[in-house]
Design a protein around this motif. Structure first.
Motif, PDB file in Angstrom:
ATOM      1  N   UNK A 300      82.413  42.070  68.504  1.00 30.71           N
ATOM      2  CA  UNK A 300      81.118  42.010  67.815  1.00 30.71           C
ATOM      3  C   UNK A 300      79.997  41.792  68.841  1.00 30.71           C
ATOM      4  N   UNK A 301      80.233  40.912  69.817  1.00 31.62           N
ATOM      5  CA  UNK A 301      79.184  40.613  70.795  1.00 31.62           C
ATOM      6  C   UNK A 301      78.983  41.763  71.790  1.00 31.62           C
ATOM      7  N   UNK A 302      80.076  42.451  72.117  1.00 25.50           N
ATOM      8  CA  UNK A 302      79.947  43.620  73.002  1.00 25.50           C
ATOM      9  C   UNK A 302      79.072  44.690  72.353  1.00 25.50           C
ATOM     10  N   UNK A 303      79.071  44.690  71.025  1.00 27.49           N
ATOM     11  CA  UNK A 303      78.311  45.704  70.287  1.00 27.49           C
ATOM     12  C   UNK A 303      76.960  45.166  69.811  1.00 27.49           C
ATOM     13  N   UNK A 304      76.486  44.104  70.459  1.00 32.54           N
ATOM     14  CA  UNK A 304      75.128  43.633  70.177  1.00 32.54           C
ATOM     15  C   UNK A 304      75.047  42.392  69.314  1.00 32.54           C
ATOM     16  N   UNK A 305      76.195  41.859  68.876  1.00 29.84           N
ATOM     17  CA  UNK A 305      76.181  40.692  68.009  1.00 29.84           C
ATOM     18  C   UNK A 305      75.945  39.395  68.784  1.00 29.84           C
TER      19      UNK A 305
END
Ligand SMILES: Cc1cc2nc3c(=O)[nH]c(=O)nc-3n(C[C@H](O)[C@H](O)[C@H](O)COP(=O)(O)OP(=O)(O)OC[C@H]3O[C@@H](n4cnc5c(N)ncnc54)[C@H](O)[C@@H]3O)c2cc1C
Length: 400
Positions: A300-305
């Motif tokens: 999720x964080x790799x994708x902007x989260x």
């Protein structure tokens, strides 16, 4: 996508280094979160990702031969580079034994490696499947085995080796098995388990070096053995990051969102020391559960989260016919409560910090483990008397 292999590879997109559970799960979670861009998984081992917990359990007893995690790796649409080791991290690129990979975002999932003892004698380890298969052959030949370290791996291997008819000695520097993980007082409860299984347990016995044919013990002692297995713990596999400038602190130091000190670089699994808001300290767990679950947050964080990873750590071990499960973190505990009689087949140990339950260890009590986990997650204050009474449901110990 990759332009060519050889000296230079251009693999912009997300590059994951480390083909263990955490690396594979990161690739899986990225795809299930809808990421359809370039994705490269680089693993030093020649085998596709496999599971490690069965190596000291079902694989060692012969119940299984293969622990490959998924047969349909190709369906993930990732470039998978096996037998290739990352050697250096520079700005925006990873240099491996084969090539250079440029990345937009990098995930470090290089796990951990066993610690070796000094000395010229042959030491075996139990981390990889190839090491496990070689050890299983040794057990099959009923060789006399000295296991250095009465931690989780040493205890599980001793269990399998004794069951297969080997003569086993476990040599431990501390005063009790599992002392580093759960403290000497609780670990001491497992001492009779060794004798009951026919395993010799030598406590308070530091090994100085491994020699041909045996172990040199501190104080001049000698323990002869046909085969020696060193199981004294692991170190995060981060040596290759030395010149990168990345912050290391017993592993790759990452924040609550698994971001390292370098922009676009993340870490997950056994190699990652993450900031735990819950326990207000940096934690590096060596737990299957962490390698399984953290990648969903990471993806999720790799994708902007901006998701936080804040687990209640969980670990299990199967040894001497018992299922041990531990949940929580007891470094700040000031009280230990026994729940049931630890000489019996089922019992639990509970750690409190003030009135708060912070960790539970259960032996053959999965229900207590589940209820304990919920109370720890809720940072619940508990009634110590109720907690100590196995006739009272563990969840009922929570104070209103
Ligand atoms: C025998 C055994 C039994 C276990 N039993 C339990 C259990 O009962 N319960 C439990 O909770 N946990 C258990 N564990 C721990 C659990 O398996 C680990 O926590 C988990 O495997 C961690 O996954 P990981 O992907 O972070 O690291 P790893 O599984 O170590 O994977 C890392 C991978 O990265 C590769 N790598 C390293 N350096 C590089 C590099 N420079 N370039 C490319 N690749 C690299 C490694 O070769 C490895 O394949 C056990 C572990 C072992 C070894």
């Amino acid at each position: 996508m990759c332009a060519r292999y050889g000296h230079l590879v251009v693999a912009e997109g997300i590059v994951v280094v480390g083909g263990g559970l955490a690396g594979l799960r990161t690739v899986e979670e990225l795809r299930s979160a809808g990421y359809d861009g370039s994705l490269t998984l680089i693993g030093a081992e020649t085998r596709p990702p496999y599971d490690r917990p069965p190596l000291s359990k079902q694989l060692m007893t012969g119940a299984v031969d293969d622990t490959t995690l998924r047969a349909d790796l190709d369906s993930l649409g990732a470039v998978v580079r096996l037998g290739e080791r990352a050697e250096r991290l520079a700005a925006g690129s990873v240099h491996t034994t084969e090539a250079e990979y440029r990345f937009d975002r990098l995930v470090i999932a290089t796990g951990a490696q066993p610690i070796a003892l000094p000395g010229p004698g042959k030491q075996r380890f139990l981390r990889s499947i190839d090491e496990a298969l070689a050890l299983r052959d040794v057990l099959g030949r009923r060789r006399g085995l000295a296991i250095v370290g009465a931690g989780w791996i040493g205890a599980e291997l001793a269990t399998a080796a004794a069951a297969r008819g080997c003569q086993v000695s476990v040599v431990e520097a501390a005063s009790a098995p599992l002392a580093a993980a759960i403290g000497a007082e609780v670990g001491a409860v497992t001492i009779p388990w060794y004798e009951q299984a026919g395993v010799e347990l030598l406590l308070g016995c530091p090994v100085e070096s491994v020699q041909d044919g045996g172990l040199s013990l501190a104080g001049g002692g000698w323990l002869a053995a046909d085969e020696i297995v060193t199981a004294v713990g692991v170190r995060p596999d981060v040596g290759w990051l030395g010149s990168s400038g990345i912050a290391l602190d017993n592993g790759v130091a990452v924040d609550e969102q698994l971001r390292s000190s370098l922009p676009g670089v993340y870490a997950v699994g056994d190699c990652a020391a993450f900031w735990s808001r819950r326990f207000k300290r940096r934690l590096r767990t060596e737990h299957w559960d962490g390698a399984l679950r953290a990648p969903a947050v990471l993806a999720a964080n790799l994708l902007g989260g901006t998701e936080n990873y804040d687990p209640v750590p969980y670990f299990w071990s199967e040894q001497f016919g018992r299922m041990m499960q531990y949940v929580g973190h007891h470094a700040d505990a000031d009280r230990l409560i026994w729940r049931g009689d630890p000489t019996e087949p089922r019992w639990a140990a509970c750690w409190l910090a003030g009135e708060r339950l912070v960790a539970v260890l259960t032996v053959n009590l999965p229900k207590d483990l589940t209820q304990g986990r919920r109370l720890i997650e809720a940072a619940a204050a508990v009634d110590a008397d109720k907690l100590a009474d196995p006739a009272v449901q563990l969840r009922s110990a929570a104070l209103p």
